[in-house]
Write an enzyme that holds these catalytic residues in place. Sequence first.
Site, PDB file in Angstrom:
ATOM      1  N   TYR A  67      -0.935  -0.524  10.041  1.00 20.94           N
ATOM      2  CA  TYR A  67      -1.162  -1.206   8.812  1.00 20.94           C
ATOM      3  C   TYR A  67      -0.131  -1.101   8.003  1.00 20.94           C
ATOM      4  O   TYR A  67       0.494  -1.913   7.365  1.00 20.94           O
ATOM      5  CB  TYR A  67      -2.406  -0.699   8.227  1.00 20.94           C
ATOM      6  CG  TYR A  67      -2.902  -1.156   6.754  1.00 20.94           C
ATOM      7  CD1 TYR A  67      -3.275  -2.517   6.569  1.00 20.94           C
ATOM      8  CD2 TYR A  67      -2.349  -0.505   5.742  1.00 20.94           C
ATOM      9  CE1 TYR A  67      -3.351  -3.141   5.317  1.00 20.94           C
ATOM     10  CE2 TYR A  67      -2.725  -0.905   4.388  1.00 20.94           C
ATOM     11  CZ  TYR A  67      -3.320  -2.104   4.446  1.00 20.94           C
ATOM     12  OH  TYR A  67      -3.554  -2.871   2.909  1.00 20.94           O
ATOM     13  N   HIS A  97     -12.810   3.413   2.501  1.00 23.17           N
ATOM     14  CA  HIS A  97     -11.794   4.350   2.067  1.00 23.17           C
ATOM     15  C   HIS A  97     -12.830   5.524   1.654  1.00 23.17           C
ATOM     16  O   HIS A  97     -13.864   5.502   1.337  1.00 23.17           O
ATOM     17  CB  HIS A  97     -10.902   3.754   1.278  1.00 23.17           C
ATOM     18  CG  HIS A  97      -9.860   2.842   1.748  1.00 23.17           C
ATOM     19  ND1 HIS A  97     -10.333   1.397   1.434  1.00 23.17           N
ATOM     20  CD2 HIS A  97      -9.040   2.928   2.630  1.00 23.17           C
ATOM     21  CE1 HIS A  97      -9.180   0.791   2.262  1.00 23.17           C
ATOM     22  NE2 HIS A  97      -8.390   1.829   2.694  1.00 23.17           N
ATOM     23  N   SER A 136       0.980  -1.099   0.083  1.00 19.15           N
ATOM     24  CA  SER A 136      -0.131  -0.005  -0.061  1.00 19.15           C
ATOM     25  C   SER A 136       0.902   1.169   0.073  1.00 19.15           C
ATOM     26  O   SER A 136       1.917   1.419   0.598  1.00 19.15           O
ATOM     27  CB  SER A 136      -0.917  -0.110   1.220  1.00 19.15           C
ATOM     28  OG  SER A 136      -1.619   1.297   1.451  1.00 19.15           O
ATOM     29  N   SER A 137       0.591   2.260  -0.669  1.00 15.65           N
ATOM     30  CA  SER A 137       1.371   3.632  -0.541  1.00 15.65           C
ATOM     31  C   SER A 137       1.521   4.092   0.635  1.00 15.65           C
ATOM     32  O   SER A 137       2.207   5.118   0.777  1.00 15.65           O
ATOM     33  CB  SER A 137       0.669   4.492  -1.471  1.00 15.65           C
ATOM     34  OG  SER A 137      -0.828   4.977  -1.317  1.00 15.65           O
ATOM     35  N   CYS A 138       0.618   3.586   1.797  1.00 16.82           N
ATOM     36  CA  CYS A 138       0.797   4.320   3.212  1.00 16.82           C
ATOM     37  C   CYS A 138       1.852   3.657   3.679  1.00 16.82           C
ATOM     38  O   CYS A 138       2.348   4.417   4.783  1.00 16.82           O
ATOM     39  CB  CYS A 138      -0.522   3.718   3.913  1.00 16.82           C
ATOM     40  SG  CYS A 138      -0.328   2.122   4.652  1.00 16.82           S
ATOM     41  N   LYS A 153       2.829  -4.047   6.223  1.00 15.28           N
ATOM     42  CA  LYS A 153       3.079  -3.865   4.931  1.00 15.28           C
ATOM     43  C   LYS A 153       4.291  -3.780   4.504  1.00 15.28           C
ATOM     44  O   LYS A 153       5.065  -4.374   3.744  1.00 15.28           O
ATOM     45  CB  LYS A 153       2.205  -2.915   4.169  1.00 15.28           C
ATOM     46  CG  LYS A 153       0.636  -3.265   4.009  1.00 15.28           C
ATOM     47  CD  LYS A 153       0.623  -4.495   3.101  1.00 15.28           C
ATOM     48  CE  LYS A 153      -0.861  -4.917   2.958  1.00 15.28           C
ATOM     49  NZ  LYS A 153      -1.197  -6.095   2.394  1.00 15.28           N
TER      50      LYS A 153
END
Length: 310
Positions: free
Chosen positions: A138, A181, A109-111, A142
């Site tokens: 989260y 989201h 994920s880009s987070c 990842k």
Amino acid sequence: MMKKNSKILVAGSRGMVGSAIIKALKAGGHVNVAGADITDVDMTDAVAVLAYFKKVKPEYVFLAAAKVGGIVSNNTYPADFIRINLQIEINIIDACYRHGVKKLLFLGSSCIYPRDCGQPIKEEYLLTGALEKTNEAYALAKIAGLKMCEYYNMQYGTDYISCMPTNLYGIGDNYDLQNSHVLPALIAKIHKAKVDGAPEYTVWGTGRVRREFLYVDDLASACVFLMNNYSGNQTVNVGIGEDITIAELAEAVANVIGYKGKIAYDTSKPDGTPRKLLDVSKIQKMGWKHNTSLKDGIALSYKDFLNRYG
């Protein structure tokens, strides 16, 4: 390179991403595709996962299984997010090694990138700064998953790759306002406002933060592309290379739905990361590019919402 009769396993097959990957594989002529979700195997149970791999014998694995959610659920249940996602990743990745899987693609994920890193976000910005607190649990899970792939490659000579998609939306999305989201939440809110004849609806935050959105079928095509064309330890960003403000997104959703009311902003709620725009030059140089515009993607998503919820 996957052959048409290669045994392919998609972990997380009932989720939005997993189901899109299965659809893309079958559209590409792959005839030996298996999907796994919680009804097939408890992916948080290492023994159960090893037994499942022994039975299925996959050659290629797409790891799309994860506990996901929006800003509310990430903030409320951080222990669940880090524990469950770590368990899934450890069990699936290790099972791939122990059962001789030829190649694994791990979906991140880009987070994972620092909250305040430079824009657009390059793959090498990973671990160069502090994470956004609202989804730190989260993100840490990842990061652990992609690093696990990297370390297995280094120690065992495996071929495990990872890709980092930007914000996703599309068919099969979650429209529950407590867990969804931003884009599916806007679809649900604006649809309700239109049906109720409400003069306005509320958007969390200031509306000024910027986000990039990728239609899930485009991510699926990128995953299949990377499985066939990329090997390496560095993660690969997947996105469209453009972003918009949340206020602009809300207007775009309202236009598709046909709602003419106003937006009210609840500034007591968090904005999250100020901006998340991925640098997608790496995957574009390999030969992949998205196909679905934001307007078309929102229209497809809204049609899916109406089919499921009326």
